[in-house]
Design a protein around this motif. Sequence first.
Motif, PDB file in Angstrom:
ATOM      1  N   LEU A 238      -0.636  24.556   6.846  1.00 43.79           N
ATOM      2  CA  LEU A 238      -1.889  24.503   6.094  1.00 43.79           C
ATOM      3  C   LEU A 238      -2.148  25.835   5.392  1.00 43.79           C
ATOM      4  O   LEU A 238      -2.565  25.881   4.215  1.00 43.79           O
ATOM      5  N   TYR A 239      -1.908  26.921   6.087  1.00 47.62           N
ATOM      6  CA  TYR A 239      -2.095  28.247   5.484  1.00 47.62           C
ATOM      7  C   TYR A 239      -1.147  28.443   4.297  1.00 47.62           C
ATOM      8  O   TYR A 239      -1.547  28.956   3.247  1.00 47.62           O
ATOM      9  N   LEU A 240       0.107  28.038   4.446  1.00 51.17           N
ATOM     10  CA  LEU A 240       1.078  28.179   3.367  1.00 51.17           C
ATOM     11  C   LEU A 240       0.663  27.419   2.118  1.00 51.17           C
ATOM     12  O   LEU A 240       0.949  27.849   0.993  1.00 51.17           O
ATOM     13  N   THR A 241       0.004  26.278   2.278  1.00 48.99           N
ATOM     14  CA  THR A 241      -0.412  25.475   1.129  1.00 48.99           C
ATOM     15  C   THR A 241      -1.782  25.863   0.602  1.00 48.99           C
ATOM     16  O   THR A 241      -2.243  25.296  -0.391  1.00 48.99           O
ATOM     17  N   GLY A 242      -2.456  26.781   1.277  1.00 49.94           N
ATOM     18  CA  GLY A 242      -3.764  27.206   0.841  1.00 49.94           C
ATOM     19  C   GLY A 242      -4.894  26.341   1.338  1.00 49.94           C
ATOM     20  O   GLY A 242      -6.044  26.490   0.896  1.00 49.94           O
TER      21      GLY A 242
ATOM     22  N   MET B 225      -7.977  30.716  -3.193  1.00 48.02           N
ATOM     23  CA  MET B 225      -6.734  30.166  -2.653  1.00 48.02           C
ATOM     24  C   MET B 225      -5.954  31.264  -1.942  1.00 48.02           C
ATOM     25  O   MET B 225      -5.794  32.358  -2.468  1.00 48.02           O
ATOM     26  N   GLN B 226      -5.423  30.931  -0.776  1.00 48.36           N
ATOM     27  CA  GLN B 226      -4.632  31.910  -0.042  1.00 48.36           C
ATOM     28  C   GLN B 226      -3.208  31.970  -0.590  1.00 48.36           C
ATOM     29  O   GLN B 226      -2.631  33.027  -0.776  1.00 48.36           O
ATOM     30  N   THR B 227      -2.621  30.848  -0.841  1.00 52.27           N
ATOM     31  CA  THR B 227      -1.249  30.712  -1.317  1.00 52.27           C
ATOM     32  C   THR B 227      -1.094  29.266  -1.727  1.00 52.27           C
ATOM     33  O   THR B 227      -1.945  28.437  -1.418  1.00 52.27           O
ATOM     34  N   SER B 228      -0.082  28.957  -2.484  1.00 50.72           N
ATOM     35  CA  SER B 228       0.085  27.575  -2.934  1.00 50.72           C
ATOM     36  C   SER B 228       1.530  27.126  -2.805  1.00 50.72           C
ATOM     37  O   SER B 228       2.040  26.385  -3.632  1.00 50.72           O
ATOM     38  N   ASN B 229       2.203  27.612  -1.785  1.00 50.12           N
ATOM     39  CA  ASN B 229       3.589  27.228  -1.581  1.00 50.12           C
ATOM     40  C   ASN B 229       3.718  25.741  -1.247  1.00 50.12           C
ATOM     41  O   ASN B 229       2.878  25.177  -0.557  1.00 50.12           O
ATOM     42  N   ARG B 230       4.789  25.153  -1.730  1.00 48.62           N
ATOM     43  CA  ARG B 230       5.191  23.860  -1.179  1.00 48.62           C
ATOM     44  C   ARG B 230       6.009  24.149   0.079  1.00 48.62           C
ATOM     45  O   ARG B 230       6.624  25.208   0.218  1.00 48.62           O
ATOM     46  N   VAL B 231       6.009  23.186   0.988  1.00 47.97           N
ATOM     47  CA  VAL B 231       6.706  23.369   2.264  1.00 47.97           C
ATOM     48  C   VAL B 231       7.554  22.138   2.552  1.00 47.97           C
ATOM     49  O   VAL B 231       7.032  21.017   2.560  1.00 47.97           O
ATOM     50  N   LEU B 232       8.828  22.348   2.783  1.00 50.34           N
ATOM     51  CA  LEU B 232       9.735  21.298   3.231  1.00 50.34           C
ATOM     52  C   LEU B 232      10.097  21.579   4.681  1.00 50.34           C
ATOM     53  O   LEU B 232      10.576  22.676   5.008  1.00 50.34           O
ATOM     54  N   ILE B 233       9.839  20.609   5.554  1.00 49.50           N
ATOM     55  CA  ILE B 233      10.119  20.766   6.981  1.00 49.50           C
ATOM     56  C   ILE B 233      11.233  19.796   7.360  1.00 49.50           C
ATOM     57  O   ILE B 233      11.110  18.587   7.145  1.00 49.50           O
ATOM     58  N   ILE B 234      12.299  20.333   7.908  1.00 54.98           N
ATOM     59  CA  ILE B 234      13.386  19.518   8.457  1.00 54.98           C
ATOM     60  C   ILE B 234      13.262  19.559   9.975  1.00 54.98           C
ATOM     61  O   ILE B 234      13.419  20.621  10.588  1.00 54.98           O
ATOM     62  N   GLY B 235      12.938  18.422  10.576  1.00 50.67           N
ATOM     63  CA  GLY B 235      12.854  18.343  12.021  1.00 50.67           C
ATOM     64  C   GLY B 235      14.183  17.876  12.604  1.00 50.67           C
ATOM     65  O   GLY B 235      14.720  16.844  12.187  1.00 50.67           O
ATOM     66  N   LEU B 236      14.713  18.641  13.519  1.00 51.74           N
ATOM     67  CA  LEU B 236      15.950  18.282  14.226  1.00 51.74           C
ATOM     68  C   LEU B 236      15.567  17.988  15.666  1.00 51.74           C
ATOM     69  O   LEU B 236      15.447  18.902  16.488  1.00 51.74           O
ATOM     70  N   ASP B 237      15.347  16.734  15.970  1.00 51.00           N
ATOM     71  CA  ASP B 237      14.821  16.345  17.275  1.00 51.00           C
ATOM     72  C   ASP B 237      15.757  16.818  18.388  1.00 51.00           C
ATOM     73  O   ASP B 237      16.916  16.425  18.456  1.00 51.00           O
ATOM     74  N   GLY B 238      15.241  17.675  19.260  1.00 49.05           N
ATOM     75  CA  GLY B 238      16.016  18.139  20.406  1.00 49.05           C
ATOM     76  C   GLY B 238      16.967  19.286  20.127  1.00 49.05           C
ATOM     77  O   GLY B 238      17.706  19.698  21.038  1.00 49.05           O
TER      78      GLY B 238
ATOM     79  N   PHE C 109       5.286  36.538   7.603  1.00 44.84           N
ATOM     80  CA  PHE C 109       5.222  37.014   6.230  1.00 44.84           C
ATOM     81  C   PHE C 109       5.734  38.441   6.083  1.00 44.84           C
ATOM     82  O   PHE C 109       5.591  39.283   6.975  1.00 44.84           O
ATOM     83  N   ALA C 110       6.327  38.699   4.906  1.00 43.93           N
ATOM     84  CA  ALA C 110       6.930  40.004   4.657  1.00 43.93           C
ATOM     85  C   ALA C 110       5.872  41.078   4.452  1.00 43.93           C
ATOM     86  O   ALA C 110       6.103  42.248   4.744  1.00 43.93           O
ATOM     87  N   ASP C 111       4.746  40.718   3.907  1.00 43.60           N
ATOM     88  CA  ASP C 111       3.670  41.675   3.676  1.00 43.60           C
ATOM     89  C   ASP C 111       2.595  41.513   4.752  1.00 43.60           C
ATOM     90  O   ASP C 111       2.805  40.853   5.756  1.00 43.60           O
ATOM     91  N   GLN C 112       1.471  42.106   4.547  1.00 45.18           N
ATOM     92  CA  GLN C 112       0.354  41.992   5.481  1.00 45.18           C
ATOM     93  C   GLN C 112      -0.577  40.859   5.049  1.00 45.18           C
ATOM     94  O   GLN C 112      -1.797  41.006   5.052  1.00 45.18           O
ATOM     95  N   ARG C 113       0.010  39.744   4.661  1.00 49.43           N
ATOM     96  CA  ARG C 113      -0.783  38.675   4.069  1.00 49.43           C
ATOM     97  C   ARG C 113      -1.880  38.173   4.997  1.00 49.43           C
ATOM     98  O   ARG C 113      -2.991  37.885   4.560  1.00 49.43           O
ATOM     99  N   LEU C 114      -1.592  38.045   6.284  1.00 50.01           N
ATOM    100  CA  LEU C 114      -2.599  37.523   7.207  1.00 50.01           C
ATOM    101  C   LEU C 114      -3.804  38.447   7.315  1.00 50.01           C
ATOM    102  O   LEU C 114      -4.913  38.007   7.637  1.00 50.01           O
ATOM    103  N   THR C 115      -3.592  39.750   7.032  1.00 51.58           N
ATOM    104  CA  THR C 115      -4.702  40.701   7.052  1.00 51.58           C
ATOM    105  C   THR C 115      -5.444  40.696   5.723  1.00 51.58           C
ATOM    106  O   THR C 115      -6.678  40.666   5.678  1.00 51.58           O
ATOM    107  N   SER C 116      -4.674  40.702   4.632  1.00 52.74           N
ATOM    108  CA  SER C 116      -5.310  40.764   3.310  1.00 52.74           C
ATOM    109  C   SER C 116      -5.902  39.427   2.888  1.00 52.74           C
ATOM    110  O   SER C 116      -6.901  39.384   2.158  1.00 52.74           O
ATOM    111  N   ILE C 117      -5.275  38.336   3.313  1.00 56.27           N
ATOM    112  CA  ILE C 117      -5.795  36.996   3.005  1.00 56.27           C
ATOM    113  C   ILE C 117      -5.890  36.240   4.325  1.00 56.27           C
ATOM    114  O   ILE C 117      -5.006  35.448   4.687  1.00 56.27           O
ATOM    115  N   PRO C 118      -6.922  36.449   5.112  1.00 56.14           N
ATOM    116  CA  PRO C 118      -7.022  35.798   6.415  1.00 56.14           C
ATOM    117  C   PRO C 118      -7.164  34.282   6.273  1.00 56.14           C
ATOM    118  O   PRO C 118      -7.654  33.783   5.257  1.00 56.14           O
TER     119      PRO C 118
END
Length: 538
Positions: free
Chosen positions: A474-478, A1-14, A493-502
């Motif tokens: 998708l990456y945030l949820t693993g 697993m890369q990460t298992s965050n939940r993600v809440l997206i608020i779309g503000l159209d326009g 990301f604050a760390d080098q996550r994309l490098t350490s967990i591609p």
Amino acid sequence: MQTSNRVLIIGLDGADWRVLRPYLNDGIMPNLAHMIETGVSGTLRSTIPTHSAVAWASFMTGRNPGKHAVYDFMQRAPGDPTRMVGANSRSLRSETFFDVLAKHGRQIGAINVPMTYPPFPVHGFMLGGMSVHEGKPYTFPESLVGELEDRVGGFPVNRIRWRYTLGRWEELLDEAIEVTKQRAHVLKYLIDYKDWDVLIQVFVSPDRLQHPLMHILDSEHPFYDDALAQRLKPKLCVYFKLMDDILGRSQQQVGKDAALMVISDHGFRSVHKSIRIPEILGKHGLLKTRPRAAAIRLSRKRLLRPVARWIRTAFPAVFPASNRNVGSPMQMTGLVWPQTQAYVTTNTSQGIYVNLKGREPQGIVTPGDAYEHLLDNIQEILLAERDPANGQPLIESVMRGKDSYVGPWVELAPDVLFVPSPGYMPAREAHLQSLRWQRGDHDLDGIFVTAGPGIKCGGKIDGAALVDVAPTVLYLTGAPIPEDMDGQVLDIFADQRLTSIPPKYEKSRPADYEAAEYTYTQEEELQIEEQLRSLGYF
């Protein structure tokens, strides 16, 4: 697993930074300001065309229109590309990231996302968005409608039809505030009482207000009205504070283990003059209309349409729907096809189609050299057009559809795409006339803000695009990312996550994927036509 965050997206159209920045500076949106300070923010590049149907389809799929097949609110009818039918969720010809999440055991909640009506089965729940047929099921599962009515008073569908309140701006703002509050109650309930790994709700009120009110939101607008701006300022502050309160409350609800993402499908810019592309094509001998067709269309539109619409709705058995289908556009009425080389379908398409032999029923342009020469000619004509009042170009850029998109559905794209110059928009008014009611139109750069565990603090991001959101979620949820998604995982990301967990990738669903077809009834066609018209898109 890369990460298992939940993600809440608020779309503000326009939503657009140029509109939000004064309210941020005045302290009216402290929660959004806090997200910017503690997270990552920047602009989010939209699609061409920049309207909600194409943009939100690209958001859901992470792909360009050449792969998902949605190019406009209306789509060209199979077998007759000169006829138009309404686009809907079944028009998508690509899997969404909702599908990918379900395949990997993640639960999705989707609330009022444009292009999700009719709602389709997901591993979770959905409230279909945009052009909902009132009286028909708009949720998955269907039982969710009753649950929301019992628990929170229901979800207001459609609404905020700003063309019905032209000039009655306090009434429009009151409705926007009322509808937004009730939709926020639904979001609050669903966050707390439903299981989800990714939850997205789109609030469309920014778009609905900015179309008619940019002349008070933008002090540099040619029609800026300071007196009206001061009169409406208290209600506007209430509205923007409400939007900010929704962000703050939602962030508290999801807690520290979830990422909050705020996005818009496009930005906004001020407009004040119309462009009539058919008139430009006609002037150069590329389009021919029957004599007086324009006058006949105008009189029918202004005088007869409301009566005809009422008669068709009240007496469907006596006056059946015509064979033009919902939305067969006025731009295509009265064309003399044997003398027309190029034509426009809708004002929202930002495109021009060639009357091509073998494709259009009465095509006259031969594929090959003649077709290529015509495209070059159209491009030169559009870029050369000037406003005689100030010498400004009317068109900022022109490109070919097949050069702008990739995928199995590129053949459905307009042959030529264009982006209007600042201040101008394709509209129904006469060419280069002052717009009667539109004061704002869509722009390419929307907003992006995200904050949460593992995300940079005070970071800025450049070059982000709307199609990047799906693979990032998708990456945030693993979950793995389909290999044919056009978007990339954003470096937030604050760390080098994309490098350490591609990111991990998987084979995409076949490109010929088709959802179950959905055919509109006559009553639905009339409702959708009226809804699009009430929002200024038709």
